[in-house]
Motif scaffolding. Structure first.
Motif, PDB file in Angstrom:
ATOM      1  N   HIS A 130       0.875  -1.202  -0.119  1.00 13.01           N
ATOM      2  CA  HIS A 130       0.014  -0.034   0.005  1.00 13.01           C
ATOM      3  C   HIS A 130       0.805   1.196  -0.128  1.00 13.01           C
ATOM      4  O   HIS A 130       0.360   2.338  -0.793  1.00 13.01           O
ATOM      5  CB  HIS A 130      -0.904  -0.122   1.179  1.00 13.01           C
ATOM      6  N   GLY A 143       1.175   4.100  -2.739  1.00  8.63           N
ATOM      7  CA  GLY A 143       0.841   5.420  -2.438  1.00  8.63           C
ATOM      8  C   GLY A 143       2.222   6.583  -2.850  1.00  8.63           C
ATOM      9  O   GLY A 143       1.812   7.592  -3.613  1.00  8.63           O
ATOM     10  N   ALA A 189      -4.841  11.583   1.655  1.00  7.59           N
ATOM     11  CA  ALA A 189      -5.777  10.536   1.610  1.00  7.59           C
ATOM     12  C   ALA A 189      -6.988  10.711   0.572  1.00  7.59           C
ATOM     13  O   ALA A 189      -7.076   9.315   0.141  1.00  7.59           O
ATOM     14  CB  ALA A 189      -6.483  10.261   3.132  1.00  7.59           C
ATOM     15  N   ASP A 190      -7.383  11.712   0.311  1.00  4.57           N
ATOM     16  CA  ASP A 190      -8.293  11.721  -0.643  1.00  4.57           C
ATOM     17  C   ASP A 190      -7.796  11.966  -2.019  1.00  4.57           C
ATOM     18  O   ASP A 190      -8.494  11.967  -3.121  1.00  4.57           O
ATOM     19  CB  ASP A 190      -9.334  13.032  -0.613  1.00  4.57           C
ATOM     20  N   LEU A 247      -5.870   9.453  -2.976  1.00  6.88           N
ATOM     21  CA  LEU A 247      -5.465   7.917  -3.346  1.00  6.88           C
ATOM     22  C   LEU A 247      -6.601   7.026  -3.102  1.00  6.88           C
ATOM     23  O   LEU A 247      -7.669   7.239  -2.534  1.00  6.88           O
ATOM     24  CB  LEU A 247      -4.325   7.438  -2.046  1.00  6.88           C
ATOM     25  N   PRO A 248      -6.707   5.970  -3.672  1.00  2.94           N
ATOM     26  CA  PRO A 248      -7.668   4.801  -3.762  1.00  2.94           C
ATOM     27  C   PRO A 248      -7.641   3.752  -2.705  1.00  2.94           C
ATOM     28  O   PRO A 248      -6.472   3.906  -2.161  1.00  2.94           O
ATOM     29  CB  PRO A 248      -7.619   4.294  -5.244  1.00  2.94           C
ATOM     30  N   SER A 249      -8.498   2.870  -2.416  1.00  6.12           N
ATOM     31  CA  SER A 249      -8.112   1.685  -1.708  1.00  6.12           C
ATOM     32  C   SER A 249      -7.427   0.827  -2.779  1.00  6.12           C
ATOM     33  O   SER A 249      -7.656   0.912  -4.036  1.00  6.12           O
ATOM     34  CB  SER A 249      -9.410   1.118  -1.232  1.00  6.12           C
ATOM     35  N   TYR A 250      -6.897  -0.187  -2.275  1.00  3.94           N
ATOM     36  CA  TYR A 250      -6.043  -1.299  -3.202  1.00  3.94           C
ATOM     37  C   TYR A 250      -6.551  -2.497  -2.940  1.00  3.94           C
ATOM     38  O   TYR A 250      -6.828  -2.866  -1.881  1.00  3.94           O
ATOM     39  CB  TYR A 250      -4.434  -1.007  -2.689  1.00  3.94           C
TER      40      TYR A 250
END
Lengths: 268, 156, 788
Positions: free
Chosen positions: C679, C683, C715-716, C718-721
């Motif tokens: 992760h 990032g 945080a906003d 980037l996506p969830s992985y």
């Protein structure tokens, strides 16, 4: 920081008395811009006059007739979450909720932001678009006369903002395109309609700070609809260029943000 | 040097300090509460977030003298009676930290988010609300999970 | 698998102190009587120092001492070193200019160290710094690599008249030219690998201390490799003999490469502590970090890929200019050479490769390893070329990769590396499945209906990790061997301390390493403590970088555990009155084969120390074993990441909608921690692709010198992985581990740019793909469509 003398005051009168005695003293409101600037040794006031103990008198939100009065020491968080502001001028509450980040909003004040007149700050666009009046300990100044240039205002030495009075518009919206790094407004457009009067103001883009976009205003005065903006674009002349956005891109974004703001103001 | 008094983690504290002293310096240097960190000098990273009178603030951007009489809570004060706060537990459980440097500020911000936004938080809200806190290790994925889980746990 | 053993997602042992604010970072350490250092830095990118007057500053309140380059020279303190010798094509050694810890007569970048002021408080030191008068003769500066190598450019170091550190090459030029001569299709690409600032959240810091009674120094510092720091400070810089210099790297708040290096500030702090007679503390603020931490990447590359008539890759040639900044940082010379070009074969069978690299001085901060170090740059070249070649030959990019993947192992590439094992097809197929690649067309159509552009990008990366076999790196110019050490100390009641030369600054070694020990010794994980980061405790080690701690550091522990178990068997043999050859060890018990006689590990430990049953010198008392592990090959983690983006063409804003990662890290000890590493790497890789970039203006001022201007991913952004794994165990270490720390940062940038170029329909999108850059690209696409 350079050394300074610290004064804690509990009223606007005491603050202004002190300021008149100390030529290069500065008022400390939220400090969200002033303190980082001092930390970098880019500002060196001889004294800080801390207004935070005067918050009881200088902060607060009141609806009076068709106006909203917001005390100078009112924090962004309180404006964003005020039921009164949300009902009367939701665009203003939205804007306050887009300033900085949650911790900054807890501390930063409307008076501090307006007095600082950072060209990338959000509030100046709202004051100018809503035709607000800035009340100081000495007089009342209309927004049109208040913002005079980059970090420049009509405030005289020792003059302190006490509150800001916003006439309630019939429609308004704010759209912000944040700088990817700082999250300040790279382009922020505030549109407001009150009766027949339409104002479109732009922050973040202009090399001399907040300004009114006359072409957009004229088009929307005819009809306050997004279609009125078809074929209308901002000129790149006088806009900022930096690594994040050149003037042409900023000009383009003014158009995009204006159209989106009009749609939002119209409930679309 | 002027004197300042405040309550930090439930204890009355005071100190004679240089006017220039920031809250974070008062905490770290005077009180030796070194859990609050400094990661930048432009108020962006959020490593220094503490609660003042119940609200998250960046302690690197507030003078200690301004906070005369205030009630301050730092990461060291979050666990009570030797029991971790649910948000602390959630960060550990979800592997929401690696180097740990942003973690105190991240946790204090997260608790503040829940205080303001409640116990049911969707991903988009959490990501947006974390705007003022930078993490260089985790890519935020597990922090977002931890905040959601911690928020729920705080409601129980 | 036990709940805490190898393969389990054990919650981290180190977390308790971090989530309660009880970590001990360097800036949290305060020595009695400590003074504070502030560095006066050059405001000019290039200048001679005519005169430096400290007299007035020295009289300022609280000032204890002010030192300049003259004081460093007078004390015969050596310059900072670059520990990897690179030879140019013509056989000449690289041209390394002197790198004094405090400037001697000349400054070469904005932020270069001019003087140090040591005072009672930091504010006083900084106040005094403003009273130092420096008479600079400002010289023309050069920040652009193309300008730096031109005739008549300002000369930064006299040893290198054309600002070129080396003209290096690798591979077979003639064979590569021949491949291109018979190629049916050639894909050409010019690209920039953008300059980055590592920005671990903890800024660098140092506390130097001197004890006159024992004539010994202690340095607390934010280091990824305290032993290497001691070696350099001792053997090259000459602070003190190794036995009189203790280096402690306590909790370290992230490094990403930038804390490998030995910098001027810690050198000065430890040296000055003796001169001032007080501990000396320096803590970087973020503004200083931007100016003076070693930056990363910064390549200009032209690359060409040759295909035959079947679309098979037959040749690759690459010419890269690498910005090394104003001085050669500790490992800088190796990053664009041996950590870069040997990876240019990627996951592909490319029979002929030739790479040339010019290392260039400019008036900018030194550039050195940053997460991935050379390998992200190589992967970006390869994966952009492969993607474009697929598009140009109208082949699906996934199919194009499948066609050209290496299929049999071991595989010798034409650029040094012998890939030992892998299954690239398996990773790609799994990633395609997880990302729902086959339905991308439908999703593109759905986005189009909303006025958005959607694109998908694949990145199939490989890296060489576990750095590395000492003999191999030695033959390539490294000044040190790259083994790792471990010592396993079993206490009399069976608890264990493991001393490791690896350093943890976020990687979770205290947990992962303890899992291995607990698993092998059959003891509770809470009975295992991992000790690292202190040269007085751990004898020697090489530190943590290059994804090496698992593959190399844990292999050393594994080897030491073998020795502990062997010794334990001997002890058990005495206790159980059997022969050592007849003793088995399993699940924490020593037992006599074929009997029910056994003794547990703790009892053996106790007996080892009581030693009543040993017969004279046959068996030494105690249970403590050390080991050094030097692998026989690099490890080759590889995988496939797929990024899917949606672009608002009106604003140029790119939103990452989906991220799929399938990595082959060999055997995994703690999947939770490994996924966390993935992760974080993604990032940083997305940061490089979408927002980060360090820029100097023409005069050498850093424009992006704070978080206000240098865009850190939030945080906003980037996506969830969605993370998956395949496994082909590494054959060159006993654990089968390949390493995972850098993969995300290596894989991500080309995945993002391949997705964006897919969305906008042409290739001209540079990193960082900011809204401005993507808007322009989208506008061009719209204009082109209208013209068609």
């Amino acid at each position: 920081m350079y050394q300074f003398t610290y004064h804690r005051v509990d009223s606007a009168r005491k603050a202004s008395n002190l300021a008149e005695k100390n030529e290069d003293a500065k008022f400390l409101a939220g400090g969200m811009t002033l303190l980082p600037t001092m930390k970098q040794r880019l500002a060196s006031p001889s004294a800080l006059i801390d207004l935070n103990s005067a918050s009881e008198k200088l902060a607060g939100i009141e609806v009076k007739g068709r106006n909203i009065h917001i005390g100078a020491m009112t924090r962004h968080y309180d404006v964003a979450n005020s039921k009164d502001v949300q009902e009367a001028i939701p665009a203003l509450a939205d804007l306050a909720g887009m300033i900085g980040d949650p911790a900054v909003r807890h501390r930063g004040t409307i008076g501090g932001s307006v007095a600082n007149n950072d060209p990338a700050a959000d509030y100046p666009s709202a004051l100018l678009a809503l035709n607000a009046t800035i009340h100081t300990n000495k007089r009342k100044i209309t927004a049109d006369e208040f913002f005079t240039g980059l970090f420049e205002t009509a405030l005289e030495p020792g003059e302190l903002i006490t509150k800001i009075v916003f006439p309630v518009p019939s429609k308004a919206a704010y759209m912000k395109f944040p700088n990817p790094a700082s999250r300040y407004a790279m382009v922020g457009v505030f549109v407001a309609k009150k009766g027949k009067d339409v104002r479109v103001t732009v922050t973040g883009a202009g090399s001399s700070g907040v300004f009114r976009a006359g072409k957009f205003e004229a088009a929307l005065t005819a009809k306050f609809h997004v279609k009125s903006l078809e074929g209308i674009s901002a000129t790149a002349e006088g806009l900022n260029s930096d690594i994040h956005a050149d003037a042409a891109y900023r000009a383009h974004l003014i158009g995009v943000m204006a159209r989106r703001a009009v749609n939002k103001a119209n409930g679309k | 040097m002027p004197k300042v008094s405040m309550t930090v983690n439930g204890k009355e504290v005071s100190g004679n300090i240089d006017s220039r002293t920031l809250l974070v310096q008062f905490l770290r240097d005077t009180l030796r509460l070194t859990g609050t960190h400094v990661g930048c000098d432009t108020s962006q990273c959020g490593c220094c977030v503490v609660h003042v009178d119940g609200k998250a603030l960046k302690s690197c951007t507030v003078l200690a003298l301004t906070l005369e009489g205030a009630n301050v809570m730092t990461i060291e004060g979050l666990a009570t009676d030797g029991k971790l706060h649910p948000m602390q537990e959630a960060f550990r459980e979800n592997h929401a930290l690696q180097c740990g440097f942003c973690t105190p500020g991240m946790i204090m911000t997260s608790v503040d988010i829940v205080n303001r936004k409640g116990n049911k938080l969707d991903e988009q809200t959490i990501r947006h609300e974390l705007e003022g806190n930078l993490c260089r290790c985790t890519g935020y994925h597990n922090i977002v999970k931890a905040v959601a889980a911690g928020a729920e746990a705080m409601g129980k | 698998m036990s709940a805490t053993g190898v393969g389990a997602s054990v919650r981290r042992k180190e977390d308790l102190r971090f989530i309660t604010g009880r970590g001990q970072y360097t800036d949290d350490i305060n020595r009695h009587g400590q003074a504070y250092a502030y560095f006066l830095r050059s405001p000019h990118a290039h200048a001679e120092i005519n005169r430096l007057d400290t007299a007035k500053a020295a009289k300022m309140p609280g000032v204890l001492a002010i030192y300049t380059g003259d004081d460093i020279a007078a004390d015969k303190i050596g310059g900072l070193i670059c520990g990897w010798m690179i030879h140019s094509k013509d056989g000449s050694p690289m041209k390394a200019g002197a790198h004094p810890a405090l400037a001697q007569g000349k400054v070469r970048y904005v932020g270069d160290h001019v003087a140090v002021i040591i005072a009672e408080t930091l504010a006083e030191a900084r106040d005094a710094s403003e009273m130092i008068k420096v008479d600079y003769k400002v010289l023309p500066a050069v920040v652009d690599m193309n300008d730096a190598v031109k005739q008549g450019a300002p000369v930064i170091h006299d040893v290198s008249g054309n600002n070129t550190v080396y003209n290096w090459h690798l591979g077979d030029k003639a064979a590569t030219d021949a491949a291109f001569a018979k190629a049916k299709h050639i894909t050409k690409l010019d690209l920039v690998n953008n300059r980055l600032v590592p920005n671990p959240m903890e800024p660098r810091a140092a506390v130097g201390d001197y004890e006159p009674g024992t004539e010994s120094f202690t340095l607390y510092t934010t280091s990824q490799n305290p032993h290497v720091a001691r070696l350099v400070l001792s053997a090259f810089i000459g602070i003190a003999a190794e036995n009189k210099l203790r280096v402690i790297a306590p909790d370290v708040g992230g490094g990403f490469g930038s804390k490998i290096f030995i910098y001027a500030e810690e050198t000065v702090c430890v040296w000055a502590a003796k001169k001032v007679g007080r501990p000396v503390k320096w803590t970087s603020d973020r503004s200083e970090a931007f100016l003076s931490d070693a930056h990363g990447r910064d390549h200009l590359t032209h690359a060409e890929l040759a295909l035959d008539e079947k679309g098979k890759t037959i040749g690759l040639r690459v010419h890269t200019k690498a910005n090394l900044g104003a001085y050669l940082s500790t490992f800088s010379s190796s990053v664009p050479t041996y950590l870069y070009a040997p990876l240019l074969s990627g996951q592909y069978d490319i029979p002929a490769i030739y790479a040339e690299v010019d290392g260039v001085y400019t008036n900018t901060a030194p550039v050195d390893a940053y997460r991935g170090a050379g390998r992200p740059e190589a992967t970006f070249v390869v994966e952009r070329l492969i993607e474009i070649a697929a598009r140009e030959t109208h082949t699906d990019p996934a199919q194009f990769r499948l066609k050209n993947f290496i299929r049999s192992f071991p595989h010798q590439t034409p650029v040094i590396m012998a890939y030992d094992v892998g299954n690239y097809q398996a990773s790609l197929e799994k990633a395609l499945e997880m990302s729902d690649y086959r339905n991308i067309g439908k999703r593109k159509a759905a986005s189009a209906r909303e006025g958005k552009l959607r694109g998908i990008g694949i990145s199939a990366y490989i890296e060489a990790c576990g750095i590395a076999p000492s003999a191999a790196v030695g033959s390539l110019g490294a000044g040190v061997g790259l083994w790792e050490s471990a010592e396993v100390r079993v206490n009399p009641i069976g608890t264990v301390e493991v001393l490791t030369g690896s350093h943890s600054h976020g990687q979770g070694h205290e947990t992962t390493f303890a899992q291995l020990v607990s698993d092998r010794l059959g003891i509770p994980i809470d009975n295992v403590s991992i000790v690292h980061g202190d040269t007085d405790k751990v004898q020697m080690g090489m530190g943590t970088y290059g994804s090496r701690s698992g593959a190399v550091g844990m292999s050393a522990i594994f080897k030491a555990l073998d020795k502990v178990i062997a010794k334990g068997k001997k002890v058990a043999a005495y206790c159980l009155e059997a022969s050592a050859e007849d003793i088995d060890f399993k699940d924490g018990k020593f037992s006599v084969k074929g009997t029910d006689k056994d003794i547990d590990f703790g009892s053996v430990a106790l007996q080892a120390y009581i030693a009543h049953k040993f017969n004279g010198q046959d068996l030494e008392p105690g249970l403590k074993e050390g080991a050094f592990w030097d692998p026989t090959n690099f490890t080759f983690p590889a995988g496939v990441h797929i990024c899917e983006v949606e672009i608002d063409p009106e604003t140029g804003v790119t939103r990452i909608d989906r991220w799929t990662a399938v990595d082959d890290f060999g055997r995994v000890i703690n999947p939770m921690i490994v996924e966390g590493q993935v992760h974080g790497g993604i990032g940083q890789g997305v940061g490089q692709a979408l927002c980060e970039g360090a820029y100097y203006d023409k005069s050498g001022q850093l424009i992006t010198a704070s978080f206000n201007d240098y865009c850190m991913p939030r945080a906003d952004d980037l996506p969830s992985y969605n993370v998956g794994m395949t496994q082909t165990p590494c054959p060159s270490n006993p654990l089968g581990i390949k390493g995972c720390g850098e993969a995300g940062a290596i894989a991500a940038p080309p995945a993002v740019i391949n997705a964006i170029t897919d969305a906008v329909g042409h290739e001209n999108v540079a990193m960082p793909a900011t809204p401005l850059a993507v808007w322009r690209a989208a506008q061009n696409a719209v204009a082109r469509k209208a013209a068609e």
